[in-house]
Design a protein around this motif. Structure first.
Motif, PDB file in Angstrom:
ATOM      1  N   LEU A  49       0.918  -1.144  -0.237  1.00  0.00           N
ATOM      2  CA  LEU A  49      -0.007  -0.021   0.082  1.00  0.00           C
ATOM      3  C   LEU A  49       1.029   1.201   0.062  1.00  0.00           C
ATOM      4  CD1 LEU A  49      -2.406  -1.304   2.791  1.00  0.00           C
ATOM      5  CD2 LEU A  49      -2.741  -1.563   0.279  1.00  0.00           C
ATOM      6  N   VAL A  50       0.702   2.119  -0.956  1.00  0.00           N
ATOM      7  CA  VAL A  50       1.469   3.367  -1.063  1.00  0.00           C
ATOM      8  C   VAL A  50       0.419   4.669  -0.623  1.00  0.00           C
ATOM      9  CG1 VAL A  50       2.818   4.970  -2.448  1.00  0.00           C
ATOM     10  CG2 VAL A  50       3.006   2.419  -2.756  1.00  0.00           C
ATOM     11  N   SER A  51       1.039   5.416   0.206  1.00  0.00           N
ATOM     12  CA  SER A  51       0.206   6.649   0.609  1.00  0.00           C
ATOM     13  C   SER A  51       0.593   7.702  -0.419  1.00  0.00           C
ATOM     14  CB  SER A  51       0.478   7.174   2.153  1.00  0.00           C
ATOM     15  OG  SER A  51       1.901   7.307   2.093  1.00  0.00           O
ATOM     16  N   PRO A  52      -0.531   8.595  -0.576  1.00  0.00           N
ATOM     17  CA  PRO A  52      -0.278   9.621  -1.822  1.00  0.00           C
ATOM     18  C   PRO A  52       0.657  10.482  -1.292  1.00  0.00           C
ATOM     19  CG  PRO A  52      -2.542  10.143  -0.233  1.00  0.00           C
ATOM     20  CD  PRO A  52      -1.659   8.632  -0.078  1.00  0.00           C
ATOM     21  N   ALA A  53       1.231  11.343  -2.341  1.00  0.00           N
ATOM     22  CA  ALA A  53       2.190  12.464  -2.134  1.00  0.00           C
ATOM     23  C   ALA A  53       1.566  13.381  -1.560  1.00  0.00           C
ATOM     24  CB  ALA A  53       2.769  12.730  -3.356  1.00  0.00           C
ATOM     25  N   MET A  54       2.133  14.448  -1.069  1.00  0.00           N
ATOM     26  CA  MET A  54       1.725  15.776  -0.399  1.00  0.00           C
ATOM     27  C   MET A  54       0.846  16.613  -1.273  1.00  0.00           C
ATOM     28  SD  MET A  54       1.554  17.299   2.376  1.00  0.00           S
ATOM     29  CE  MET A  54       2.740  16.516   3.504  1.00  0.00           C
ATOM     30  N   SER A  55      -0.279  16.929  -0.687  1.00  0.00           N
ATOM     31  CA  SER A  55      -1.075  18.081  -1.529  1.00  0.00           C
ATOM     32  C   SER A  55      -1.526  19.008  -0.495  1.00  0.00           C
ATOM     33  CB  SER A  55      -2.504  17.114  -1.596  1.00  0.00           C
ATOM     34  OG  SER A  55      -3.058  16.853  -0.542  1.00  0.00           O
ATOM     35  N   VAL A  56      -1.983  20.274  -1.069  1.00  0.00           N
ATOM     36  CA  VAL A  56      -2.499  21.428  -0.403  1.00  0.00           C
ATOM     37  C   VAL A  56      -3.535  20.929   0.706  1.00  0.00           C
ATOM     38  CG1 VAL A  56      -3.500  23.493  -0.310  1.00  0.00           C
ATOM     39  CG2 VAL A  56      -1.982  22.955  -2.217  1.00  0.00           C
ATOM     40  N   SER A  57      -4.261  20.119   0.358  1.00  0.00           N
ATOM     41  CA  SER A  57      -5.359  19.518   1.545  1.00  0.00           C
ATOM     42  C   SER A  57      -4.451  18.743   2.807  1.00  0.00           C
ATOM     43  CB  SER A  57      -6.131  18.336   0.899  1.00  0.00           C
ATOM     44  OG  SER A  57      -6.957  19.353   0.062  1.00  0.00           O
ATOM     45  N   LEU A  58      -3.545  18.008   2.557  1.00  0.00           N
ATOM     46  CA  LEU A  58      -2.810  17.410   3.411  1.00  0.00           C
ATOM     47  C   LEU A  58      -2.131  18.489   4.612  1.00  0.00           C
ATOM     48  CD1 LEU A  58      -1.368  14.138   1.996  1.00  0.00           C
ATOM     49  CD2 LEU A  58      -3.067  14.218   3.851  1.00  0.00           C
ATOM     50  N   ALA A  65      -1.260  -1.110  -4.320  1.00  0.00           N
ATOM     51  CA  ALA A  65      -2.333  -0.163  -4.403  1.00  0.00           C
ATOM     52  C   ALA A  65      -1.903   1.345  -3.732  1.00  0.00           C
ATOM     53  CB  ALA A  65      -3.278  -0.609  -3.624  1.00  0.00           C
ATOM     54  N   VAL A  66      -2.250   2.363  -4.596  1.00  0.00           N
ATOM     55  CA  VAL A  66      -2.282   3.897  -3.887  1.00  0.00           C
ATOM     56  C   VAL A  66      -3.263   3.978  -3.252  1.00  0.00           C
ATOM     57  CG1 VAL A  66      -1.513   6.034  -4.340  1.00  0.00           C
ATOM     58  CG2 VAL A  66      -0.632   4.409  -5.709  1.00  0.00           C
ATOM     59  N   VAL A  67      -3.352   4.410  -1.965  1.00  0.00           N
ATOM     60  CA  VAL A  67      -4.464   4.477  -1.048  1.00  0.00           C
ATOM     61  C   VAL A  67      -4.452   5.569  -0.057  1.00  0.00           C
ATOM     62  CG1 VAL A  67      -5.367   1.940  -1.412  1.00  0.00           C
ATOM     63  CG2 VAL A  67      -3.855   2.776   0.392  1.00  0.00           C
ATOM     64  N   GLU A  68      -5.480   6.156   0.334  1.00  0.00           N
ATOM     65  CA  GLU A  68      -5.305   7.383   1.259  1.00  0.00           C
ATOM     66  C   GLU A  68      -4.573   6.781   2.670  1.00  0.00           C
ATOM     67  OE1 GLU A  68      -5.791  10.324   1.028  1.00  0.00           O
ATOM     68  OE2 GLU A  68      -6.441  10.327  -1.171  1.00  0.00           O
ATOM     69  N   PRO A  69      -4.259   7.458   3.653  1.00  0.00           N
ATOM     70  CA  PRO A  69      -3.543   7.201   4.573  1.00  0.00           C
ATOM     71  C   PRO A  69      -4.750   6.287   5.713  1.00  0.00           C
ATOM     72  CG  PRO A  69      -2.753   9.453   4.273  1.00  0.00           C
ATOM     73  CD  PRO A  69      -3.868   8.961   3.219  1.00  0.00           C
TER      74      PRO A  69
END
Length: 192
Positions: free
Chosen positions: A7-16, A137-141
């Protein structure tokens, strides 16, 4: 047969960065650049999946993955809190936020409870436990947190005590419903 799920967590975003419940915003430029720099660091998998969120799809794309969107990998549904910051919600609904953080069965936002997310991820994990060739899978934290809770058989109350940094891999290997975990590896590390 030993199963492998990464499982891969997404890269940084403004929302995060703003501690904002997912608002459908894209990766920020630094997050996208980090993901592009990590291309080729993940072990090949037979199935590559992605959560339907914008930042997960953006991360998969930046990583150069040809991923299939999977609705069952959706992020925690936070109902009417979607798009708002945690501070905004806590100021407007302090009792609701306190209840949500203390009781994994609570869903004062009208969405999905942590307990329901854990049940959903448990069903998914069970459905993939005999997959040959591995799954990436790329998934939310929060999806990663729920999988860890389920895989370790811990109480859902531990959900909020798990930190999942951006652009890290959590690997599960196992058989017959027993999972071993390797948590939070940066994508530039050996052996992800």
């Amino acid at each position: 047969m030993t199963s492998r799920v990464t499982l891969v967590s997404p890269a940084m975003s403004v929302s995060l960065r703003q501690a904002r419940f997912d608002d459908g915003g894209p990766l920020d430029e630094s997050g996208a650049a980090r993901a592009r720099a990590a291309r080729g660091t993940l072990r090949a998998a037979r199935r590559v999946l992605v959560s339907p969120t914008v930042r997960c799809r953006g991360t998969a794309s930046a990583l150069g993955l040809d991923a299939t969107e999977a609705a069952e990998l959706a992020a925690l549904d936070v109902g009417r809190w979607r798009g708002r910051t945690l501070d905004e919600v806590a100021a407007a609904e302090p009792g609701a936020v306190a209840e949500w953080l203390a009781d994994p069965g609570a869903a004062p936002h009208g969405g999905e409870s942590v307990r329901a997310l854990c049940a959903r991820t448990g069903r998914w994990l069970e459905s993939v436990q005999e997959s040959q060739g591995g799954i990436l899978a790329v998934v939310e934290p929060e999806f990663v947190r729920a999988v860890v809770v389920v895989a370790l058989g811990t109480a859902p109350e531990t959900f909020w005590r798990l930190d999942v940094p951006p652009l890290t891999a959590t690997a599960l290997t196992g058989r017959a419903g027993r999972w071993n975990l390797r948590l939070g590896q940066p994508l530039d590390a050996e052996g992800t």
